[in-house]
Design a protein around this motif. Structure first.
Motif, PDB file in Angstrom:
ATOM      1  N   VAL A  64       7.380  -9.580 -19.445  1.00  0.00           N
ATOM      2  CA  VAL A  64       6.866  -8.988 -20.646  1.00  0.00           C
ATOM      3  C   VAL A  64       6.044  -9.739 -21.038  1.00  0.00           C
ATOM      4  CG1 VAL A  64       8.989  -7.527 -20.770  1.00  0.00           C
ATOM      5  CG2 VAL A  64       8.825  -9.516 -21.903  1.00  0.00           C
ATOM      6  N   ASP A  65       5.115  -9.085 -22.096  1.00  0.00           N
ATOM      7  CA  ASP A  65       4.273  -9.819 -23.002  1.00  0.00           C
ATOM      8  C   ASP A  65       4.440 -11.181 -23.209  1.00  0.00           C
ATOM      9  OD1 ASP A  65       2.227  -7.634 -22.573  1.00  0.00           O
ATOM     10  OD2 ASP A  65       2.735  -6.577 -24.719  1.00  0.00           O
ATOM     11  N   SER A  66       5.717 -11.334 -23.953  1.00  0.00           N
ATOM     12  CA  SER A  66       6.119 -12.650 -24.408  1.00  0.00           C
ATOM     13  C   SER A  66       6.365 -13.804 -23.481  1.00  0.00           C
ATOM     14  CB  SER A  66       7.618 -12.489 -25.364  1.00  0.00           C
ATOM     15  OG  SER A  66       8.664 -11.755 -24.586  1.00  0.00           O
ATOM     16  N   ASP A  67       6.359 -13.324 -22.360  1.00  0.00           N
ATOM     17  CA  ASP A  67       6.597 -14.122 -21.194  1.00  0.00           C
ATOM     18  C   ASP A  67       5.265 -15.056 -20.592  1.00  0.00           C
ATOM     19  OD1 ASP A  67       9.229 -13.429 -20.717  1.00  0.00           O
ATOM     20  OD2 ASP A  67       8.777 -12.054 -19.577  1.00  0.00           O
ATOM     21  N   VAL A  68       4.175 -14.327 -21.170  1.00  0.00           N
ATOM     22  CA  VAL A  68       2.786 -14.873 -20.561  1.00  0.00           C
ATOM     23  C   VAL A  68       2.669 -16.479 -20.989  1.00  0.00           C
ATOM     24  CG1 VAL A  68       0.259 -14.712 -20.853  1.00  0.00           C
ATOM     25  CG2 VAL A  68       1.755 -12.449 -20.510  1.00  0.00           C
ATOM     26  N   GLY A  69       2.475 -17.068 -19.928  1.00  0.00           N
ATOM     27  CA  GLY A  69       2.163 -18.689 -20.037  1.00  0.00           C
ATOM     28  C   GLY A  69       3.257 -19.608 -19.778  1.00  0.00           C
ATOM     29  N   SER A  70       4.611 -18.754 -19.604  1.00  0.00           N
ATOM     30  CA  SER A  70       5.640 -19.590 -19.338  1.00  0.00           C
ATOM     31  C   SER A  70       6.074 -19.477 -17.765  1.00  0.00           C
ATOM     32  CB  SER A  70       7.027 -18.951 -20.136  1.00  0.00           C
ATOM     33  OG  SER A  70       6.773 -18.881 -21.504  1.00  0.00           O
TER      34      SER A  70
END
Length: 267
Positions: A64-70
């Protein structure tokens, strides 16, 4: 179906290599199976994938969006260990680097085995959800070196032509297969991926090579095919948890036609 009675009394160590388009769905399904069959104490799962979540991954992977970069593997390990109370971990080493040798896989299983609280016999299950043949060769070499191992490989086709979303006749990217390699007591019960596709296993497409990463991006995958791929893997894992055995040696599917057929294992 071939039954493996030792599985019932063994701890199960699962290593999943690749947690992107196919692997993210496979990871969720296996975590849910572990909880459904109350195997939380018996099973450990270690995830290996050095990729980070990008915005483009949101269209066909379980992020989901909040996972981007992880880190993909760390996101999924955190999410599903919490949601299903399962022992799922991201490999610290292989959340940052690609698996390159059979020794790397030995290290991953060592990590998985260490998470068990008792000293019971361990059943190793390797699940390959990769998009390159170099990694499959490494997994094949590991499979050949082991005495007792279940190696499940899943792969599906990508889309080579541009503008595929606008085409009503482009049927690329719907096909895939799952191969179940089994070695039991030093005897090869069922062939692995290399046994069915010997010409593919020697292709030079190391994922650590930037040019190979670009080639993989150029052939996007369909989300529906990814989900069908995960369903096929889940059917194999369901046999293991429900019946302490495996009934399928090879599963072939086409998501467009909604077809799935298997080559059964003979006891």
């Amino acid at each position: 179906m071939i039954n493996f009675p030792e599985i019932k009394k063994s701890n199960v160590s699962i290593v999943i290599c690749g947690v992107g388009a196919n692997g993210s769905y496979v990871t969720q399904n296996i975590a849910q199976l572990i909880a459904s069959f109350k195997q939380n104490e018996k099973c450990t799962v270690v995830l290996a994938d050095p990729d980070v979540v990008e915005e483009k991954n949101l269209t066909n992977q379980y992020f989901v969006d909040s996972d981007v970069g992880s880190s993909k593997s760390q996101v999924l390990a955190t999410r599903y260990s919490s949601s299903y109370k399962a022992k799922i971990f991201a490999s610290e080493t292989f959340s940052k680097a690609y698996v390159q040798t059979p020794e790397d896989l030995k290290e991953l299983f060592k990590q998985a085995d260490m998470m068990h609280r008792d000293k019971r016999q361990k059943q190793h299950i390797l699940i390959g959800c990769v998009d390159n043949f170099f990694s499959r060769k490494v997994m094949h070499e590991y499979f050949e070196s082991e005495t007792d191992i279940i190696y499940i490989d899943v792969g599906n086709t990508g889309i080579k032509r541009r503008g595929y979303f606008d085409s009503s006749v482009n049927l690329e990217g719907f096909d895939g297969q799952v191969v179940v390699g089994i070695k039991y007591g030093g005897v090869k019960v069922s062939r692995d991926f290399a046994g069915y596709f010997p010409d593919d296993i020697n292709r030079e497409d190391n994922p650590a090579d930037i040019s190979c990463q670009a080639a993989a991006v150029s052939q996007p995958q369909r989300i529906f095919t990814n989900k069908m791929s995960a369903l096929a893997v889940t059917s194999v894992m369901n046999d293991i948890f429900a019946y302490n055995g495996i009934s399928k040696a090879f599963i072939q599917y086409n998501a467009f036609k909604m077809e799935m057929r298997s080559l059964d294992l003979e006891s």
